[in-house]
Write a protein that holds these residues in place. Structure first.
Motif, PDB file in Angstrom:
ATOM      1  N   THR A  47      49.513  35.200  35.878  1.00  0.00           N
ATOM      2  CA  THR A  47      49.138  35.684  34.549  1.00  0.00           C
ATOM      3  C   THR A  47      48.606  34.578  33.638  1.00  0.00           C
ATOM      4  O   THR A  47      48.340  34.842  32.467  1.00  0.00           O
ATOM      5  CB  THR A  47      50.340  36.382  33.869  1.00  0.00           C
ATOM      6  N   ARG A  48      48.430  33.383  34.172  1.00  0.00           N
ATOM      7  CA  ARG A  48      47.869  32.282  33.382  1.00  0.00           C
ATOM      8  C   ARG A  48      46.452  32.668  32.949  1.00  0.00           C
ATOM      9  O   ARG A  48      45.646  33.089  33.760  1.00  0.00           O
ATOM     10  CB  ARG A  48      47.836  31.004  34.230  1.00  0.00           C
ATOM     11  N   ARG A  49      46.167  32.552  31.657  1.00  0.00           N
ATOM     12  CA  ARG A  49      44.884  33.011  31.105  1.00  0.00           C
ATOM     13  C   ARG A  49      44.089  31.856  30.500  1.00  0.00           C
ATOM     14  O   ARG A  49      44.663  30.928  29.950  1.00  0.00           O
ATOM     15  CB  ARG A  49      45.115  34.048  29.999  1.00  0.00           C
ATOM     16  N   ASP A  50      42.789  31.987  30.572  1.00  0.00           N
ATOM     17  CA  ASP A  50      41.887  31.068  29.888  1.00  0.00           C
ATOM     18  C   ASP A  50      41.998  31.381  28.400  1.00  0.00           C
ATOM     19  O   ASP A  50      41.833  32.529  27.994  1.00  0.00           O
ATOM     20  CB  ASP A  50      40.456  31.291  30.390  1.00  0.00           C
ATOM     21  N   PRO A  51      42.283  30.374  27.555  1.00  0.00           N
ATOM     22  CA  PRO A  51      42.470  30.642  26.135  1.00  0.00           C
ATOM     23  C   PRO A  51      41.227  31.220  25.446  1.00  0.00           C
ATOM     24  O   PRO A  51      41.345  31.969  24.487  1.00  0.00           O
ATOM     25  CB  PRO A  51      42.829  29.283  25.533  1.00  0.00           C
ATOM     26  N   GLU A  52      40.050  30.892  25.942  1.00  0.00           N
ATOM     27  CA  GLU A  52      38.814  31.377  25.310  1.00  0.00           C
ATOM     28  C   GLU A  52      38.459  32.797  25.718  1.00  0.00           C
ATOM     29  O   GLU A  52      38.045  33.598  24.896  1.00  0.00           O
ATOM     30  CB  GLU A  52      37.654  30.440  25.642  1.00  0.00           C
ATOM     31  N   THR A  53      38.615  33.111  27.021  1.00  0.00           N
ATOM     32  CA  THR A  53      38.178  34.424  27.516  1.00  0.00           C
ATOM     33  C   THR A  53      39.313  35.427  27.657  1.00  0.00           C
ATOM     34  O   THR A  53      39.079  36.629  27.703  1.00  0.00           O
ATOM     35  CB  THR A  53      37.497  34.285  28.889  1.00  0.00           C
ATOM     36  N   GLY A  54      40.536  34.923  27.792  1.00  0.00           N
ATOM     37  CA  GLY A  54      41.670  35.806  28.035  1.00  0.00           C
ATOM     38  C   GLY A  54      41.751  36.283  29.473  1.00  0.00           C
ATOM     39  O   GLY A  54      42.643  37.034  29.845  1.00  0.00           O
ATOM     40  N   LYS A  55      40.828  35.820  30.311  1.00  0.00           N
ATOM     41  CA  LYS A  55      40.798  36.209  31.727  1.00  0.00           C
ATOM     42  C   LYS A  55      41.729  35.296  32.518  1.00  0.00           C
ATOM     43  O   LYS A  55      41.957  34.139  32.151  1.00  0.00           O
ATOM     44  CB  LYS A  55      39.380  36.073  32.300  1.00  0.00           C
ATOM     45  N   PRO A  56      42.270  35.809  33.652  1.00  0.00           N
ATOM     46  CA  PRO A  56      43.104  34.958  34.501  1.00  0.00           C
ATOM     47  C   PRO A  56      42.327  33.719  34.963  1.00  0.00           C
ATOM     48  O   PRO A  56      41.131  33.800  35.248  1.00  0.00           O
ATOM     49  CB  PRO A  56      43.439  35.857  35.689  1.00  0.00           C
ATOM     50  N   THR A  57      43.003  32.577  35.015  1.00  0.00           N
ATOM     51  CA  THR A  57      42.322  31.335  35.362  1.00  0.00           C
ATOM     52  C   THR A  57      42.038  31.214  36.856  1.00  0.00           C
ATOM     53  O   THR A  57      40.969  30.765  37.229  1.00  0.00           O
ATOM     54  CB  THR A  57      43.136  30.107  34.905  1.00  0.00           C
ATOM     55  N   GLN A  58      42.969  31.564  37.702  1.00  0.00           N
ATOM     56  CA  GLN A  58      42.747  31.450  39.142  1.00  0.00           C
ATOM     57  C   GLN A  58      43.595  32.490  39.851  1.00  0.00           C
ATOM     58  O   GLN A  58      44.796  32.333  39.989  1.00  0.00           O
ATOM     59  CB  GLN A  58      43.146  30.064  39.644  1.00  0.00           C
ATOM     60  N   LEU A  59      42.958  33.549  40.305  1.00  0.00           N
ATOM     61  CA  LEU A  59      43.684  34.567  41.053  1.00  0.00           C
ATOM     62  C   LEU A  59      43.570  34.262  42.539  1.00  0.00           C
ATOM     63  O   LEU A  59      42.521  33.824  43.004  1.00  0.00           O
ATOM     64  CB  LEU A  59      43.133  35.959  40.743  1.00  0.00           C
ATOM     65  N   PRO A  60      44.635  34.497  43.284  1.00  0.00           N
ATOM     66  CA  PRO A  60      44.606  34.185  44.709  1.00  0.00           C
ATOM     67  C   PRO A  60      43.846  35.224  45.527  1.00  0.00           C
ATOM     68  O   PRO A  60      43.612  36.350  45.085  1.00  0.00           O
ATOM     69  CB  PRO A  60      46.094  34.187  45.081  1.00  0.00           C
ATOM     70  N   PRO A  85      45.515  45.307  34.304  1.00  0.00           N
ATOM     71  CA  PRO A  85      44.135  45.560  34.733  1.00  0.00           C
ATOM     72  C   PRO A  85      43.412  44.311  35.244  1.00  0.00           C
ATOM     73  O   PRO A  85      42.519  44.410  36.070  1.00  0.00           O
ATOM     74  CB  PRO A  85      43.441  46.096  33.472  1.00  0.00           C
ATOM     75  N   GLU A  86      43.809  43.135  34.780  1.00  0.00           N
ATOM     76  CA  GLU A  86      43.157  41.890  35.205  1.00  0.00           C
ATOM     77  C   GLU A  86      43.631  41.412  36.575  1.00  0.00           C
ATOM     78  O   GLU A  86      42.960  40.604  37.204  1.00  0.00           O
ATOM     79  CB  GLU A  86      43.394  40.781  34.176  1.00  0.00           C
ATOM     80  N   THR A  87      44.798  41.870  37.033  1.00  0.00           N
ATOM     81  CA  THR A  87      45.342  41.369  38.304  1.00  0.00           C
ATOM     82  C   THR A  87      45.577  42.458  39.346  1.00  0.00           C
ATOM     83  O   THR A  87      45.865  42.149  40.500  1.00  0.00           O
ATOM     84  CB  THR A  87      46.680  40.630  38.070  1.00  0.00           C
ATOM     85  N   ARG A  88      45.422  43.718  38.974  1.00  0.00           N
ATOM     86  CA  ARG A  88      45.795  44.807  39.892  1.00  0.00           C
ATOM     87  C   ARG A  88      45.020  44.801  41.195  1.00  0.00           C
ATOM     88  O   ARG A  88      45.481  45.329  42.191  1.00  0.00           O
ATOM     89  CB  ARG A  88      45.709  46.156  39.207  1.00  0.00           C
ATOM     90  N   HIS A  89      43.825  44.207  41.219  1.00  0.00           N
ATOM     91  CA  HIS A  89      43.021  44.184  42.437  1.00  0.00           C
ATOM     92  C   HIS A  89      43.467  43.103  43.435  1.00  0.00           C
ATOM     93  O   HIS A  89      43.015  43.095  44.570  1.00  0.00           O
ATOM     94  CB  HIS A  89      41.543  43.964  42.091  1.00  0.00           C
TER      95      HIS A  89
END
Length: 160
Positions: A47-60, A85-89
């Motif tokens: 769940t680590r997020r990029d502070p600017e985009t709010g998107k996950p930084t590195q999903l496995p 929604p950002e990690t469910r895939h």
């Protein structure tokens, strides 16, 4: 560091961790393997997020998730990841010693992609991990927009 997405291994048992890492290494996957030793640490990574985009930084590329974990158990980790929604895939493989049907059923209800009971036999365990690593890191095709490698980069073991 590789451009490929890493494999996140969530395992608290030192023996199983060592065997799993050895089996993944034997596969000669190009993916890095990141280890979390409890559910809280795994969720922090996922769940680590990029502070600017709010998107996950590195999903496995895949999460190999033990069921019985300290702090936050595997089912709770699974539920939180699949409800975001950002990690469910992100593919999650429950890798557990549990043979309880209730664990199997609940895992699938929460959205697990595969449920694998850790074989007791060393050789069978080793082969199961190698097969999982090869399938999820090389053979599986992620959804569009969730590429496991940069466009134009050949799969591991292919091309120059």
């Amino acid at each position: 560091m590789s451009d490929l997405k890493p494999i996140l291994l969530v395992e608290d048992n030192p023996r199983d961790l060592e065997l799993t890492l050895a089996a993944l290494e034997k596969c000669q996957l190009a993916n890095d393997v990141i280890v979390a030793r409890d559910g809280e640490e795994a969720l922090g990574m996922l769940t680590r997020r990029d502070p600017e985009t709010g998107k996950p930084t590195q999903l496995p590329a895949v999460v190999l998730l033990d069921l019985k974990l300290p702090k936050i158990d595997g089912l709770e980790v699974l539920e939180r990841v699949k409800n975001d929604p950002e990690t469910r895939h992100v593919p999650i493989v429950m890798l557990t010693a549990s043979r309880e049907e209730s664990d199997l059923v609940r895992s699938y209800k929460l959205g697990v992609n595969a449920f694998v009971v850790k074989p007791v036999d060393f050789k069978a365990f080793f082969q199961a991990i190698r097969d999982l690593g090869a399938f999820w890191a090389i053979l599986n095709e992620p959804p569009v927009g969730c590429a496991r490698r940069p466009a134009g980069t050949p799969p591991a073991g292919k091309g120059a």
